[in-house]
Design a protein around this motif. Structure first.
Motif, PDB file in Angstrom:
ATOM      1  N   TRP A 145      11.580   5.622  -5.031  1.00 16.54           N
ATOM      2  CA  TRP A 145       9.638   4.755  -4.510  1.00 16.54           C
ATOM      3  C   TRP A 145      10.316   3.751  -5.725  1.00 16.54           C
ATOM      4  CZ3 TRP A 145      10.200  10.484  -6.612  1.00 16.54           C
ATOM      5  CH2 TRP A 145       9.113  10.545  -7.250  1.00 16.54           C
ATOM      6  N   TYR A 155       6.568   0.813  -6.824  1.00 14.94           N
ATOM      7  CA  TYR A 155       4.888   0.164  -7.403  1.00 14.94           C
ATOM      8  C   TYR A 155       5.520  -1.436  -7.265  1.00 14.94           C
ATOM      9  CZ  TYR A 155       4.852   1.483 -11.628  1.00 14.94           C
ATOM     10  OH  TYR A 155       4.920   1.287 -12.850  1.00 14.94           O
ATOM     11  N   ASP A 177       9.756  -6.285  -1.139  1.00 14.92           N
ATOM     12  CA  ASP A 177       9.828  -5.751   0.309  1.00 14.92           C
ATOM     13  C   ASP A 177       9.172  -4.182   0.529  1.00 14.92           C
ATOM     14  OD1 ASP A 177      10.291  -7.962   0.690  1.00 14.92           O
ATOM     15  OD2 ASP A 177      12.934  -7.672   1.174  1.00 14.92           O
ATOM     16  N   ASP A 178       8.188  -4.028   0.127  1.00 15.18           N
ATOM     17  CA  ASP A 178       8.200  -2.487  -0.318  1.00 15.18           C
ATOM     18  C   ASP A 178       8.977  -1.077  -0.060  1.00 15.18           C
ATOM     19  OD1 ASP A 178       5.504  -3.761  -0.567  1.00 15.18           O
ATOM     20  OD2 ASP A 178       5.234  -3.429   1.557  1.00 15.18           O
ATOM     21  N   TYR A 179      10.526  -1.963  -0.389  1.00 17.39           N
ATOM     22  CA  TYR A 179      11.559  -0.519  -0.206  1.00 17.39           C
ATOM     23  C   TYR A 179      12.209  -0.527   1.093  1.00 17.39           C
ATOM     24  CZ  TYR A 179      12.913   0.695  -4.953  1.00 17.39           C
ATOM     25  OH  TYR A 179      13.847   1.064  -6.168  1.00 17.39           O
ATOM     26  N   LYS A 180      11.402  -1.520   1.975  1.00 18.23           N
ATOM     27  CA  LYS A 180      12.182  -0.988   3.422  1.00 18.23           C
ATOM     28  C   LYS A 180      13.334  -1.804   3.532  1.00 18.23           C
ATOM     29  CE  LYS A 180       6.586  -1.521   5.352  1.00 18.23           C
ATOM     30  NZ  LYS A 180       5.915  -2.867   5.616  1.00 18.23           N
ATOM     31  N   LYS A 231       0.794   8.597   3.162  1.00 18.94           N
ATOM     32  CA  LYS A 231       0.858   7.313   2.143  1.00 18.94           C
ATOM     33  C   LYS A 231       0.062   8.170   0.296  1.00 18.94           C
ATOM     34  CE  LYS A 231      -0.163   3.393   5.875  1.00 18.94           C
ATOM     35  NZ  LYS A 231       0.796   2.372   5.272  1.00 18.94           N
ATOM     36  N   GLU A 252      -0.515   6.180  -4.016  1.00 17.30           N
ATOM     37  CA  GLU A 252      -1.258   5.705  -4.455  1.00 17.30           C
ATOM     38  C   GLU A 252      -1.662   6.198  -5.519  1.00 17.30           C
ATOM     39  OE1 GLU A 252      -5.663   4.116  -3.328  1.00 17.30           O
ATOM     40  OE2 GLU A 252      -4.291   3.837  -2.207  1.00 17.30           O
ATOM     41  N   ASN A 258       0.214   0.779  -4.156  1.00 22.74           N
ATOM     42  CA  ASN A 258       0.850   1.732  -3.363  1.00 22.74           C
ATOM     43  C   ASN A 258       2.089   2.190  -4.061  1.00 22.74           C
ATOM     44  OD1 ASN A 258      -1.515   1.242  -1.291  1.00 22.74           O
ATOM     45  ND2 ASN A 258      -1.256  -1.011  -1.227  1.00 22.74           N
ATOM     46  N   ASN A 306       5.675   3.161  -2.262  1.00 23.50           N
ATOM     47  CA  ASN A 306       6.613   2.403  -1.592  1.00 23.50           C
ATOM     48  C   ASN A 306       7.740   3.970  -1.132  1.00 23.50           C
ATOM     49  OD1 ASN A 306       4.954   0.720  -0.232  1.00 23.50           O
ATOM     50  ND2 ASN A 306       5.422  -0.624  -1.901  1.00 23.50           N
ATOM     51  N   ARG A 332      10.860   6.211  -0.140  1.00 20.31           N
ATOM     52  CA  ARG A 332      11.732   6.484   1.034  1.00 20.31           C
ATOM     53  C   ARG A 332      12.539   8.057   1.277  1.00 20.31           C
ATOM     54  NH1 ARG A 332      14.022   1.243   2.951  1.00 20.31           N
ATOM     55  NH2 ARG A 332      14.885   3.208   5.115  1.00 20.31           N
TER      56      ARG A 332
END
Length: 254
Positions: free
Chosen positions: A133, A135, A171-174, A187, A189, A244, A246, A248
């Motif tokens: 993860w 942030y 890219d929020d780890y996407k 989610k 935070e 937030n 992020n 995976r």
């Protein structure tokens, strides 16, 4: 004005990094425990001072907390069921098929991911879980956030001083490679109450701030501090700062 002595005090050293970073919520560790079938061994890779390891040790019998940096490990948080080790993520000194959960907090984008993932597959148990993860930029309110955006990866002040790997964070780890069968996570935070001085101390730990200062010979935070002070009020006033998380999460063997 951020003085030269402030630059020295809040430079990107391991000690300041350890004490100027927000804490991950306990709900994150509880969730990771819930989705991991066995709870004997967790490996927190690139542990830094052991922040995530501390959270994991409440839910797992044993925690291996590793980092490639001795400087980071010098400020470790000791617990009886945490074993700190120094080795790189890509060459773990851990036995085959021995780990139930592997975590990487705010660090996977720096790894040679192909080599790291081979190690994950090697050390992970048949029903093991991997969670990585990150942030990104903090959020406070729309006016202060506009100033913070100038310091982001695409911002006009620090944009070119962030390493390319931080695009994964942006890219929020996407877009980070993740060749595992994913588990959809809720989610999470982080929230803290910080003064303006707390926020400045945190921003001083950024690698891009250090790179800018080394090249330009002045602190880039001086370019925004006046605006921040006008919006903030007294330095001692506390505001809610949010990030937030992020994440995976995947099954190591599917």
């Amino acid at each position: 004005m951020v003085t030269s002595s402030s630059i020295d005090h809040f430079s990107s050293t391991s000690k300041e990094y350890s004490f100027s970073r927000p804490l991950y919520p306990d709900t994150l560790y509880k969730y990771l425990s819930d989705v991991t079938p066995n709870k004997n061994v967790a490996w927190d890779c690139a542990t830094g001072n052991g922040q995530a390891a501390i959270g994991l040790c409440k839910h797992f019998k044993n925690v291996i907390a590793s980092d490639a940096s001795k400087g980071q490990l010098d400020y470790q948080f000791e617990r009886t069921n945490i074993r700190y080790e120094m080795f790189p993520a890509e060459k773990a000194d851990i036995g085959d098929n021995s780990v139930d959960l592997i975590t990487v907090a705010q660090a996977a984008h720096w790894f040679d991911l192909d080599k790291f993932y081979k190690e994950v597959i090697r050390v992970g148990k048949s029903n093991g879980i991997l969670a990585i993860w990150s942030y990104g930029m903090h959020q406070i309110d729309k006016d202060i956030d506009k100033i913070s955006a100038r310091l982001n990866v695409n911002g006009d002040i620090l944009g070119k001083y962030w390493p390319p790997e931080t695009n994964y964070v942006q890219d929020d780890y996407k877009t980070i490679p993740f060749p595992f069968k994913e588990i959809l996570a809720p989610k999470f935070e982080m929230n803290v109450y910080w003064s303006l001085d707390d926020l400045i101390s945190y921003m001083q730990t950024w690698s891009a701030v250090k790179r800018f200062n080394n090249e330009k010979k002045f602190n880039p935070l001086n370019l925004i501090i006046d605006e921040l002070e006008k919006l903030w009020g007294n330095h001692e006033d506390q505001k809610v700062v949010k990030w937030n998380i992020n994440i995976r999460i995947g099954k190591i063997h599917s």
